[in-house]
Structure formats: structure tokens, C-alpha cells
Design a protein around this motif. Structure first.
Motif, PDB file in Angstrom:
ATOM      1  N   PHE A  98      40.613  50.260  46.870  1.00 23.30           N
ATOM      2  CA  PHE A  98      41.810  49.646  46.294  1.00 23.30           C
ATOM      3  C   PHE A  98      41.479  48.374  45.515  1.00 23.30           C
ATOM      4  CE2 PHE A  98      45.559  46.854  46.561  1.00 23.30           C
ATOM      5  CZ  PHE A  98      46.493  47.666  45.923  1.00 23.30           C
ATOM      6  N   LYS A  99      40.628  47.513  46.080  1.00 25.96           N
ATOM      7  CA  LYS A  99      40.284  46.261  45.405  1.00 25.96           C
ATOM      8  C   LYS A  99      39.595  46.533  44.068  1.00 25.96           C
ATOM      9  CE  LYS A  99      39.902  43.247  49.452  1.00 25.96           C
ATOM     10  NZ  LYS A  99      39.000  42.361  50.255  1.00 25.96           N
ATOM     11  N   LYS A 100      38.745  47.545  44.056  1.00 26.73           N
ATOM     12  CA  LYS A 100      38.042  47.897  42.821  1.00 26.73           C
ATOM     13  C   LYS A 100      39.012  48.455  41.779  1.00 26.73           C
ATOM     14  CE  LYS A 100      33.390  49.637  41.851  1.00 26.73           C
ATOM     15  NZ  LYS A 100      32.286  50.487  42.360  1.00 26.73           N
ATOM     16  N   ILE A 101      40.008  49.211  42.242  1.00 27.77           N
ATOM     17  CA  ILE A 101      41.020  49.736  41.328  1.00 27.77           C
ATOM     18  C   ILE A 101      41.821  48.592  40.717  1.00 27.77           C
ATOM     19  CG2 ILE A 101      43.207  51.018  41.222  1.00 27.77           C
ATOM     20  CD1 ILE A 101      42.002  53.004  43.212  1.00 27.77           C
ATOM     21  N   VAL A 102      42.217  47.615  41.553  1.00 28.88           N
ATOM     22  CA  VAL A 102      42.971  46.458  41.054  1.00 28.88           C
ATOM     23  C   VAL A 102      42.152  45.714  40.001  1.00 28.88           C
ATOM     24  CG1 VAL A 102      43.902  44.197  41.681  1.00 28.88           C
ATOM     25  CG2 VAL A 102      44.361  46.185  43.140  1.00 28.88           C
ATOM     26  N   LYS A 103      40.858  45.507  40.276  1.00 31.67           N
ATOM     27  CA  LYS A 103      39.981  44.814  39.335  1.00 31.67           C
ATOM     28  C   LYS A 103      39.856  45.595  38.024  1.00 31.67           C
ATOM     29  CE  LYS A 103      35.259  42.932  39.047  1.00 31.67           C
ATOM     30  NZ  LYS A 103      33.966  42.797  39.759  1.00 31.67           N
ATOM     31  N   LYS A 163      30.442  50.337  37.305  1.00 25.75           N
ATOM     32  CA  LYS A 163      31.166  49.192  36.729  1.00 25.75           C
ATOM     33  C   LYS A 163      32.412  49.673  35.984  1.00 25.75           C
ATOM     34  CE  LYS A 163      27.025  46.331  36.160  1.00 25.75           C
ATOM     35  NZ  LYS A 163      26.185  45.544  35.212  1.00 25.75           N
ATOM     36  N   PRO A 164      33.389  50.176  36.732  1.00 26.64           N
ATOM     37  CA  PRO A 164      34.593  50.689  36.066  1.00 26.64           C
ATOM     38  C   PRO A 164      35.349  49.616  35.289  1.00 26.64           C
ATOM     39  CG  PRO A 164      34.925  50.524  38.436  1.00 26.64           C
ATOM     40  CD  PRO A 164      33.469  50.291  38.203  1.00 26.64           C
ATOM     41  N   TRP A 165      35.286  48.377  35.762  1.00 27.06           N
ATOM     42  CA  TRP A 165      35.983  47.286  35.065  1.00 27.06           C
ATOM     43  C   TRP A 165      35.429  47.069  33.661  1.00 27.06           C
ATOM     44  CZ3 TRP A 165      33.068  43.256  33.318  1.00 27.06           C
ATOM     45  CH2 TRP A 165      31.792  43.103  33.886  1.00 27.06           C
ATOM     46  N   LEU A 166      34.096  47.267  33.504  1.00 25.77           N
ATOM     47  CA  LEU A 166      33.464  47.070  32.197  1.00 25.77           C
ATOM     48  C   LEU A 166      33.922  48.151  31.210  1.00 25.77           C
ATOM     49  CD1 LEU A 166      31.442  45.605  30.394  1.00 25.77           C
ATOM     50  CD2 LEU A 166      29.640  47.066  31.348  1.00 25.77           C
TER      51      LEU A 166
END
Length: 327
Positions: free
Chosen positions: A171-176, A233-236
Motif C-alpha cells: 500500500f505504501k508503495k502504491i501511495v508513493k 521503481k514504480p514511482w520513477l
């Protein structure tokens, strides 16, 4: 159960493959003399087919067509000169036929004294008394609704977000990741609308479709146990492609237009509307993923089905949009 799920997914994405973003109708009325105005009336269409919408004013103006109707970018465009016996302010505007559609109509009136009025008519609220000036609340409400509708009917943007959620674990990674996507498209949306940067629409829309194909391939690789850039690195990836998606949002917003006296306010609340729609979509997807994980038959092979469907729809868009360069 598996067959029912597969049939449901195929039906859903089959509809998505033929879906077009629902853009609002747009009416711009510009005062050129005391009781004389020029009207620009744009109705969304699919090819030559368009809903029958007619403008009705209580002032019963003399209407003079300025050109024959034109078909442009999935819209039918009309231009008129309107001569009113009395002042336009305080008259009732009714859009006949709007209640039979799912279309909203954004209306913008520009007066000689440089006052600008912006408001929205909807199927369940298809008439209004034209005011002399817009309130800040009217601008906030109008552009927030436009932002929500743009993301919820912008199927390509939603498929990109869906693919990001599927490939991102935790969840935290999805939010990021979603935050990075939001930040990126907010930057380019603002820069494009304010005139600091711009890219041509057709190539941007094509690359947006390619970004979805890329994520679909990343999902398949991830299910097969391969470490990918997006899984690490999904955020990138979200931020990088989000910059392009921002130009896509900007193209739609510039088609609609902004009130010149309230550009920052309208831009800010269009962005807020986009985010509200995006948050609602993310919450629904997370809820569905939670339910699917409870389903014991949800095997790795089954998990590939959404990726293939997302990729197939996006690949169709790529081909269609590339062919559109020469249409």
C-alpha cells in the motif's frame, strides 16, 4: 467461476476498446457591440454523428450563421452572430436536447467591459439565467466537475493507473507511485496551460498509449518472476510517463478554455477534480484486487488476463492513433 470472470473481463475491456472520452459541449459567446454577440458552439461527436442540441434564448435573438458547420477533432463546430433586442444579462439560456444526453455543456460569456462569465449546464440542469459576472464559487464548482469527469472518462489515463496498481506491491508503495504520477502530470498540465511548454496532441496521445503497452509487458514479466524497472521503481516510471499524461490533460483543458480573469483558480480546481476522480478510481481498484486475492482460483495464469487485455486495448490505440496522423 473462472469462465465467468474471464467473460466479464473481456466484455469490459471490449467496451473500453471502443470507448471515447466524453468531452463536454462548449459554448463561447463574445460581445462585439452593445447587443451583438458572436457565438462559437462545439458539440462532441463520433464521426459525423452528434447529439441534437439547440440553443434557446428568451430574448429571441436574430441568428446569422457565420459559416457552415465544421467537423473537427470529434466535434461539430457552429459559428453564429446573435443580435439581441435587449441586454443578454438576465436572459434565460436553455439547451434543448441536453437532458437526453450524458453531456455537460460549459458556457463562457465575454462582455465588452472585459467581465467573463463561466458556468456549466448539465442534463438535469439544462437552463440558467445568464449573470453579468461569475462568482469564484461558480468557477471552483465548474472546473472541479470538469476535472473529475475528465479523469473518469479518460480511459487511457485510467488504464495506465490500473496497470501501475497491478504491478506495485504494498500500500505504501502504491501511495508513493500514485503521488509521483500526480505530481508529474500536475507540473506539465500547469506549464502547458500557462504557455511555458507545449507538445502536439496526436504524438502525445500515441506515446500515452505506448506507455500502457509498456506497463502491460512489465506486468507479464513480473508475474513470470522477472525483476523489472517498474517493479523495482514504480514511482520513477509513474513520474516519467506522468509528465506526458499531463500534456494530454492540458490538451483537453485548452480545448475547453479557461476564464481569463480566473486562470489560476480554474487550473487549480481542474487539477483537484482530476485528483479526486483518480483517488476514487484507485480505491475501487484496490477493493477489487483485495476481493480477487480472496478467490482461491486466482492463479498466476489468471493474473495475466488483465495484462493481456490492457496491452491489447492499448496496442489498438497506438495503431489507431498512428494511422490518424495521415487521416
Amino acid at each position: 467461476m473462472k469462465r465467468a470472470l474471464l467473460v466479464g473481463l473481456f466484455l469490459f475491456f471490449g467496451l473500453v476498446g471502443h470507448a471515447h472520452e466524453i468531452r463536454p459541449a462548449y459554448l463561447q459567446i463574445v460581445q462585439i457591440e452593445q447587443n451583438t454577440y458572436q457565438a462559437y458552439w462545439k458539440i462532441p461527436s463520433m464521426g459525423e454523428a452528434a447529439p441534437k442540441l439547440r440553443l434557446v434564448f428568451t430574448g429571441n435573438p436574430k441568428v446569422t450563421p457565420l459559416q457552415a458547420p465544421q467537423s473537427l477533432n470529434n466535434s461539430i463546430i457552429f459559428r453564429y452572430q446573435l443580435e439581441f433586442p435587449d441586454d443578454l444579462r438576465g436572459q434565460n439560456l436553455y439547451i434543448e436536447g441536453l437532458s437526453n444526453t450524458l453531456i455537460d455543456a460549459l458556457v463562457r460569456v465575454e462582455y465588452l467591459n472585459e467581465e467573463t462569465v463561466v458556468f456549466m449546464l448539465q442534463p438535469d440542469n439544462d437552463q440558467i439565467i445568464i449573470p453579468g459576472e461569475s462568482s469564484s464559487w461558480e468557477v471552483i464548482k465548474t472546473y472541479t466537475i470538469l476535472g473529475v469527469e475528465h479523469i473518469l472518462f479518460g480511459i487511457d489515463h485510467l488504464l495506465f493507473v490500473l496497470a501501475l496498481i497491478i504491478i506495485t506491491v504494498g500500500f505504501k508503495k502504491i501511495v508513493k507511485t500514485i503521488t509521483a504520477f500526480t505530481l508529474a502530470h500536475s507540473i506539465t498540465l500547469s506549464m502547458a496551460v500557462l504557455g511555458y511548454a507545449n507538445l502536439p496532441g496526436p504524438p502525445v496521445e500515441t506515446v500515452i498509449a505506448l506507455s500502457i503497452v509498456f506497463l502491460a509487458l512489465e506486468i507479464i514479466k513480473n508475474i513470470n518472476g522477472e525483476a523489472t524497472l517498474t517493479s523495482r521503481k514504480p514511482w520513477l516510471v509513474a513520474f516519467t510517463f506522468g509528465l506526458l499524461h499531463g500534456f494530454g490533460f492540458a490538451g483537453a483543458l485548452m480545448d475547453i478554455g479557461l476564464p481569463q480573469s480566473d486562470i489560476p483558480l480554474a487550473l487549480a480546481f481542474f487539477n483537484i477534480g482530476v485528483e479526486l476522480g483518480q483517488i476514487a478510481f484507485v480505491l475501487v481498484v484496490l477493493g477489487l484486487i483485495y476481493l480477487l486475492k480472496k478467490f482461491k482460483g486466482w492463479s498466476p495464469a489468471m493474473q495475466k488476463v488483465p495484462a493481456y487485455l490492457i496491452g491489447g486495448v492499448a496496442a489498438y490505440w497506438v495503431i489507431d492513433r498512428v494511422l490518424g496522423f495521415w487521416a
